[in-house]
Design an enzyme around this catalytic site. Sequence first.
Site, PDB file in Angstrom:
ATOM      1  N   ASP A  66       0.830  -1.135   0.062  1.00 50.86           N
ATOM      2  CA  ASP A  66      -0.093  -0.149   0.026  1.00 50.86           C
ATOM      3  C   ASP A  66       0.995   0.997   0.146  1.00 50.86           C
ATOM      4  O   ASP A  66       1.755   1.342   0.806  1.00 50.86           O
ATOM      5  CB  ASP A  66      -1.007  -0.097   1.111  1.00 50.86           C
ATOM      6  CG  ASP A  66      -1.940   1.047   1.261  1.00 50.86           C
ATOM      7  OD1 ASP A  66      -2.752   1.238   0.075  1.00 50.86           O
ATOM      8  OD2 ASP A  66      -2.174   1.682   2.188  1.00 50.86           O
ATOM      9  N   THR A  99      -3.213   5.783  -4.418  1.00 50.74           N
ATOM     10  CA  THR A  99      -1.850   6.443  -3.583  1.00 50.74           C
ATOM     11  C   THR A  99      -0.770   6.108  -4.435  1.00 50.74           C
ATOM     12  O   THR A  99       0.115   7.092  -4.719  1.00 50.74           O
ATOM     13  CB  THR A  99      -1.607   6.120  -2.211  1.00 50.74           C
ATOM     14  OG1 THR A  99      -1.610   4.535  -2.135  1.00 50.74           O
ATOM     15  CG2 THR A  99      -2.882   6.649  -1.433  1.00 50.74           C
ATOM     16  N   THR A 100      -0.372   5.167  -4.907  1.00 52.97           N
ATOM     17  CA  THR A 100       0.646   4.546  -5.614  1.00 52.97           C
ATOM     18  C   THR A 100       0.746   5.353  -7.086  1.00 52.97           C
ATOM     19  O   THR A 100       1.645   6.025  -7.522  1.00 52.97           O
ATOM     20  CB  THR A 100       0.887   3.298  -5.948  1.00 52.97           C
ATOM     21  OG1 THR A 100       0.637   2.599  -4.587  1.00 52.97           O
ATOM     22  CG2 THR A 100       2.351   2.719  -6.235  1.00 52.97           C
ATOM     23  N   ASP A 392      -9.187   0.150   1.408  1.00 49.80           N
ATOM     24  CA  ASP A 392      -9.281   0.917   0.064  1.00 49.80           C
ATOM     25  C   ASP A 392     -10.493   0.327  -0.663  1.00 49.80           C
ATOM     26  O   ASP A 392     -11.128   1.272  -1.134  1.00 49.80           O
ATOM     27  CB  ASP A 392      -7.894   0.383  -0.672  1.00 49.80           C
ATOM     28  CG  ASP A 392      -6.653   1.213  -0.203  1.00 49.80           C
ATOM     29  OD1 ASP A 392      -6.864   1.779   0.999  1.00 49.80           O
ATOM     30  OD2 ASP A 392      -5.551   0.887  -0.720  1.00 49.80           O
TER      31      ASP A 392
HETATM   32  P1  ADP Z   1      -2.723   2.306  -6.123  1.00 47.93           P
HETATM   33  O1  ADP Z   1      -2.111   2.721  -4.899  1.00 47.93           O
HETATM   34  O2  ADP Z   1      -2.451   3.329  -7.093  1.00 47.93           O
HETATM   35  O3  ADP Z   1      -4.166   2.096  -6.071  1.00 47.93           O
HETATM   36  P2  ADP Z   1      -2.304  -0.351  -7.019  1.00 47.93           P
HETATM   37  O4  ADP Z   1      -1.207  -1.164  -6.736  1.00 47.93           O
HETATM   38  O5  ADP Z   1      -3.582  -0.683  -6.228  1.00 47.93           O
HETATM   39  O6  ADP Z   1      -1.762   0.990  -6.891  1.00 47.93           O
HETATM   40  O7  ADP Z   1      -2.356  -0.457  -8.554  1.00 47.93           O
HETATM   41  C1  ADP Z   1      -3.715   0.204  -9.309  1.00 47.93           C
HETATM   42  C2  ADP Z   1      -3.396  -0.004 -10.825  1.00 47.93           C
HETATM   43  O8  ADP Z   1      -3.443  -1.505 -11.016  1.00 47.93           O
HETATM   44  C3  ADP Z   1      -4.643   0.702 -11.315  1.00 47.93           C
HETATM   45  O9  ADP Z   1      -4.052   1.265 -12.673  1.00 47.93           O
HETATM   46  C4  ADP Z   1      -5.372  -0.526 -11.877  1.00 47.93           C
HETATM   47  O10 ADP Z   1      -6.087  -0.292 -13.018  1.00 47.93           O
HETATM   48  C5  ADP Z   1      -4.472  -1.497 -11.951  1.00 47.93           C
HETATM   49  N1  ADP Z   1      -5.024  -3.170 -12.148  1.00 47.93           N
HETATM   50  C6  ADP Z   1      -5.576  -3.465 -10.954  1.00 47.93           C
HETATM   51  N2  ADP Z   1      -6.106  -4.783 -11.361  1.00 47.93           N
HETATM   52  C7  ADP Z   1      -5.675  -4.945 -12.618  1.00 47.93           C
HETATM   53  C8  ADP Z   1      -6.017  -6.172 -13.401  1.00 47.93           C
HETATM   54  N3  ADP Z   1      -6.355  -7.275 -12.961  1.00 47.93           N
HETATM   55  N4  ADP Z   1      -5.397  -6.054 -14.480  1.00 47.93           N
HETATM   56  C9  ADP Z   1      -4.776  -4.902 -14.999  1.00 47.93           C
HETATM   57  N5  ADP Z   1      -4.362  -3.964 -14.071  1.00 47.93           N
HETATM   58  C10 ADP Z   1      -4.970  -4.072 -13.014  1.00 47.93           C
HETATM   59 MG    MG Z   2      -4.970   0.597  -5.272  1.00 51.35          MG
END
Ligand code: ADP
Ligand code: MG
Length: 556
Positions: A66, A99-100, A392
């Site tokens: 996270d 957040t990332t 989240d």
């Molecule tokens: P954040 O802290 O920004 O939410 P995450 O590690 O949760 O970071 O990653 C979010 C990103 O991962 C988003 O751009 C989302 O569209 C992408 N994502 C989530 N699940 C999938 C999936 N199954 N296939 C492709 N991309 C995905």
């Molecule tokens: Mg996320």
Amino acid sequence: MGQRMQQGQPMIVMSEDAQRVKDKDAQEHNIAAARAVAEAVRSTLGPKGMDKMLVDSLGDVTVTNDGVTILTEMDIDNPTAEMVVEVAETQEDEAGDGTTTAVAVAGELLKNAEDLLDQDIHPTAIIRGFHLASERAREEVDDVAQAIDPDDEELLRSVAETSMTGKGAELNKELLSQLIVDGVRNVTVEGEDGQPIVDLEFLKVETQTGYAVDESELLEGVAIDKDPVHDDMPRDFEDANVLLLDTSIEVEETEVDAQVNLESPDQLQSFLDSEEEQLREQVQKINESGADVVLCQKGIDDLAQHFLAKEGILAVRRVKKSDIEFLTEIVGAPVVSDLDALSSDDLGRADVRRSHDDELFYVTGEDAHGVTLLLRGSTDHVVDELERGIEDALDVVGQAVSDGRVLAGGGAIETELASRLRDYADSVEGREQLAVEAFADAVELVPRVLSENAGLDPIDSLVDLRAEHESGNARAGLNVHSGEIEDTFEAGVVEPAHAKEQALSSATEAANLVLKIDDIISAGDLSDDEEGGEPGGPGGAPGGMGGMGGGMGGMM
Ligand code: ADP
Ligand code: MG
């Protein structure tokens, strides 16, 4: 502060220890620090992102994916880096997820800004360009976003699952996403204008270790981790009359420390008798009101416990204040502070059940306005990371319901935005145009990193993605498992529009804040941060990174 010329003589107004870095040096210094922070979280982005292990000064370990948790635990002591951490915190507060993304995009904006600065483009032109692009990006997000039907459970489950992917929660995502959607729907009410309002305050998350994750459940009520005050009390009630109390059931303390002079054993006995009488009266009042269960925020005297047990009343003491407040929503009754004024109208109703298995009291009711998501897992580390993922997901599902707009994830929205922003750049005059283009490139960092973190070739992915978007498929995103480009919306990778808008604006604000600085005047020593200067190098790397190991193997 600073230096001022007075009759040709520079007037020194800073102390000798003070350090000063100006103009280009100041910008480079700040950009390096901010980028170092962004680099630190990049590898966790997306479903194939890895986890970070954070060890604090006491040796406590947090394993997480996270973004905001990583940054706040990193113990950063560089002022610019702290500004980037604030982006993550704002994003967490405003959107709960993304957040990332926000931090990584902020880092990329600054990297691209650095190239423009090298071409002698003035920071104010870059700032203006970024601002224009960010405003436009919000409009385009709104244009691309799709309306969601708040009753469309399947779509809401996809939103929950997308937010959970890559996190500890992913392994049990079917069950957890269902609990999340049910939970959010339980606390959704219709506003005056018919717009759904989600009040997550009425949704409590409780954790328990020593169980399998799939034993997690949603209670229409609350679980209280307390024992009955007396062994002889009943433990299970159906449709009980419940009294919520925030005063103690004890002998009233005198206001000032009083000394009682007793001259005979009789006097002592009558003094004790009067105390007993007081307690007996208090229990009597509770009994007369018809209460079956007393949940008390304060203490209950031993003797009172005994009287209550004799009346067949279940009493629990020292219930947390927050639980008592939450309970008012469950049992539908106010908190009572004065037993003298107690009447049957002050009682609420609920089913009360003691679970022998986990030694919790479950207080539930059909009309409960509050629900509890009881998250279970084997160990603290598992449950903590689960909880972060669930929080989240609750936020984004809540947002999707209340805001009503969702997007295709997996880099689809970012690729589409980049393409639209490049078109928009053509209409922007002056050097700002270059900044708008730099912004478009920065947004594309998301699909690039998603691909990179999945072990794919980011250039191939980007070329394919752009081609699909050129041919009008705005929902074309990356399937991180196969490397193919697909309609990610159809595939169930769905994100709320609000979080994306927020991520872009907070990233822009942070980048612009850093770019605006042309002068660092520090009372302390800057040299620690200065040497190196490379992002990720010892210079840019803020303190605390030493304790950060690589991935502990994220969920594959
Ligand atoms: P954040 O802290 O920004 O939410 P995450 O590690 O949760 O970071 O990653 C979010 C990103 O991962 C988003 O751009 C989302 O569209 C992408 N994502 C989530 N699940 C999938 C999936 N199954 N296939 C492709 N991309 C995905
Ligand atoms: Mg996320």
